[in-house]
Design a protein around this motif. Structure first.
Motif, short mmCIF file in Angstrom:
data_model
loop_
_atom_site.label_atom_id
_atom_site.label_comp_id
_atom_site.label_asym_id
_atom_site.label_seq_id
_atom_site.Cartn_x
_atom_site.Cartn_y
_atom_site.Cartn_z
N PRO A 27 34.41 44.21 -18.31
CA PRO A 27 35.33 45.15 -18.12
C PRO A 27 35.68 46.13 -19.39
O PRO A 27 35.30 45.73 -20.60
CB PRO A 27 36.80 44.57 -17.89
CG PRO A 27 36.77 43.25 -18.25
CD PRO A 27 35.27 43.07 -18.40
N ASP A 28 36.08 47.46 -19.20
CA ASP A 28 36.26 48.19 -20.41
C ASP A 28 37.19 47.55 -21.45
O ASP A 28 36.97 47.99 -22.61
CB ASP A 28 36.76 49.74 -19.92
CG ASP A 28 35.63 50.47 -19.27
OD1 ASP A 28 34.46 50.16 -19.35
OD2 ASP A 28 36.00 51.44 -18.49
N HIS A 29 38.28 47.03 -21.16
CA HIS A 29 39.16 46.50 -21.86
C HIS A 29 38.61 45.17 -22.74
O HIS A 29 39.34 44.66 -23.46
CB HIS A 29 40.33 46.17 -21.08
CG HIS A 29 40.32 45.07 -20.29
ND1 HIS A 29 40.03 45.03 -18.96
CD2 HIS A 29 40.80 43.74 -20.45
CE1 HIS A 29 39.80 43.96 -18.49
NE2 HIS A 29 40.63 42.99 -19.21
N ALA A 30 37.51 44.42 -22.20
CA ALA A 30 37.00 43.28 -22.84
C ALA A 30 35.63 43.37 -22.60
O ALA A 30 34.91 42.40 -22.18
CB ALA A 30 37.68 42.19 -22.18
N PRO A 31 34.87 44.12 -23.22
CA PRO A 31 33.49 44.44 -23.06
C PRO A 31 32.79 43.09 -24.01
O PRO A 31 33.31 42.70 -24.97
CB PRO A 31 33.12 45.62 -23.70
CG PRO A 31 34.11 46.08 -24.80
CD PRO A 31 35.39 45.50 -24.04
N ARG A 32 31.72 42.99 -23.67
CA ARG A 32 30.65 41.78 -24.38
C ARG A 32 29.40 42.46 -24.60
O ARG A 32 28.99 43.12 -23.77
CB ARG A 32 30.44 40.52 -23.64
CG ARG A 32 32.10 39.75 -23.31
CD ARG A 32 31.97 38.38 -22.46
NE ARG A 32 30.68 38.30 -21.90
CZ ARG A 32 30.27 36.88 -21.59
NH1 ARG A 32 30.83 36.14 -22.18
NH2 ARG A 32 28.99 36.95 -20.99
N PHE A 33 28.80 41.96 -25.71
CA PHE A 33 27.51 42.57 -26.25
C PHE A 33 26.47 41.63 -26.46
O PHE A 33 26.84 40.69 -27.04
CB PHE A 33 27.70 43.50 -27.31
CG PHE A 33 28.66 44.53 -27.04
CD1 PHE A 33 28.31 45.98 -26.50
CD2 PHE A 33 29.95 44.64 -27.46
CE1 PHE A 33 29.15 46.94 -26.22
CE2 PHE A 33 31.03 45.57 -27.30
CZ PHE A 33 30.52 46.64 -26.54
N LYS A 34 25.31 41.77 -26.13
CA LYS A 34 24.07 40.95 -26.66
C LYS A 34 23.13 41.99 -26.96
O LYS A 34 22.69 42.85 -26.32
CB LYS A 34 23.66 40.19 -25.39
CG LYS A 34 22.58 39.08 -25.60
CD LYS A 34 22.56 38.09 -24.58
CE LYS A 34 21.81 36.56 -25.28
NZ LYS A 34 22.14 35.87 -24.39
N ALA A 35 22.35 41.58 -28.26
CA ALA A 35 21.53 42.52 -28.75
C ALA A 35 20.12 41.96 -28.86
O ALA A 35 20.11 40.63 -29.02
CB ALA A 35 22.21 43.16 -30.16
N THR A 36 19.21 42.80 -29.11
CA THR A 36 17.81 42.47 -29.35
C THR A 36 17.34 43.29 -30.12
O THR A 36 17.51 44.45 -30.29
CB THR A 36 17.03 42.52 -27.81
OG1 THR A 36 17.50 41.65 -26.87
CG2 THR A 36 15.35 42.12 -28.39
N VAL A 37 16.64 42.69 -31.32
CA VAL A 37 16.17 43.42 -32.39
C VAL A 37 14.56 43.24 -32.46
O VAL A 37 13.95 42.16 -32.07
CB VAL A 37 16.73 43.00 -33.65
CG1 VAL A 37 16.28 41.62 -34.09
CG2 VAL A 37 16.03 44.00 -35.01
N ASN A 38 14.00 44.51 -32.48
CA ASN A 38 12.57 44.51 -32.46
C ASN A 38 11.99 44.63 -34.08
O ASN A 38 12.33 45.63 -34.50
CB ASN A 38 11.74 45.78 -31.58
CG ASN A 38 10.30 45.57 -31.66
OD1 ASN A 38 9.81 45.79 -32.71
ND2 ASN A 38 9.73 45.33 -30.24
N PHE A 39 11.19 43.53 -34.40
CA PHE A 39 10.94 43.58 -35.64
C PHE A 39 9.39 43.37 -35.72
O PHE A 39 8.84 42.46 -35.08
CB PHE A 39 11.71 42.54 -36.74
CG PHE A 39 11.12 42.59 -38.03
CD1 PHE A 39 11.76 43.48 -39.03
CD2 PHE A 39 10.33 41.61 -38.53
CE1 PHE A 39 11.42 43.57 -40.24
CE2 PHE A 39 10.09 41.37 -39.79
CZ PHE A 39 10.63 42.66 -40.73
N ASN A 40 8.49 44.38 -36.10
CA ASN A 40 7.35 44.11 -36.35
C ASN A 40 6.48 43.61 -35.10
O ASN A 40 5.58 42.91 -34.96
CB ASN A 40 6.95 43.20 -37.41
CG ASN A 40 5.37 43.36 -37.88
OD1 ASN A 40 4.89 44.19 -37.92
ND2 ASN A 40 4.71 42.24 -38.28
#
Length: 170
Positions: A27-40
């Protein structure tokens, strides 16, 4: 911190700069994030969801650096970048601060002839002492001690997690 190191590694290696993609959920009041990095051309994903986008990107960059430091020719370069930036001293200090511990105390001893000094350093943290490899400069000796301490503490954490996991009957 990890994002900066990954970017520096890319610049020193003549690779494209890392690019990040993010998943947001909750929800907007408690967002969660997961990231991916592209390297080479490779993707590295943060292991868990984080409460901020910045934390998720740093977690993905940390995974990338750890994986790259364990591989062939880039291993030496990744290790050198981590060492030159003094990241281990910063990690020890940040860890001590977050855990409510006293800051690390470095003790450096100079030996050898005046024209070719050798510096040996120990770092104390949480009533534990860690000795690093001797070096030609005081600064490098302190970095070596911090790297030894960080590596040992990481191994301890892996052991603690392992023991907790199996003590619960999983």
């Amino acid at each position: 911190m990890y994002k900066n190191q990954l970017q520096e590694l890319a610049q020193r290696s003549c690779f494209n700069l890392p690019s990040y993609a993010c998943i947001r959920e909750g929800p907007d009041h408690a967002p969660r994030f997961k990231a991916t990095v592209n390297f080479n051309g490779e993707n590295f994903e943060s292991p868990t969801f984080c409460t901020t986008l910045r934390q998720a990107e740093h977690a993905a960059a940390e995974i990338a650096l750890n994986m790259l430091s364990q591989r062939g020719p880039s291993r030496a370069l990744a290790a050198r970048v981590l060492d030159e930036t003094g990241v281990y001293k910063n990690l020890l200090q940040e860890t001590a601060h977050r855990a409510g511990l006293n800051l690390p105390i470095y003790t450096t001893v100079r030996s050898g002839p005046g024209h070719v000094p050798i510096f040996s350093c120990t770092v104390e943290l949480a009533e534990m002492s860690f000795a690093g490899e001797p070096a030609k400069t005081k600064k490098q000796a302190q970095k070596n001690a911090a790297m030894t301490a960080w590596s040992a503490l990481k191994q301890c954490m892996h052991l603690v997690i392992f023991l907790l996991f199996f003590s619960r009957g999983f």
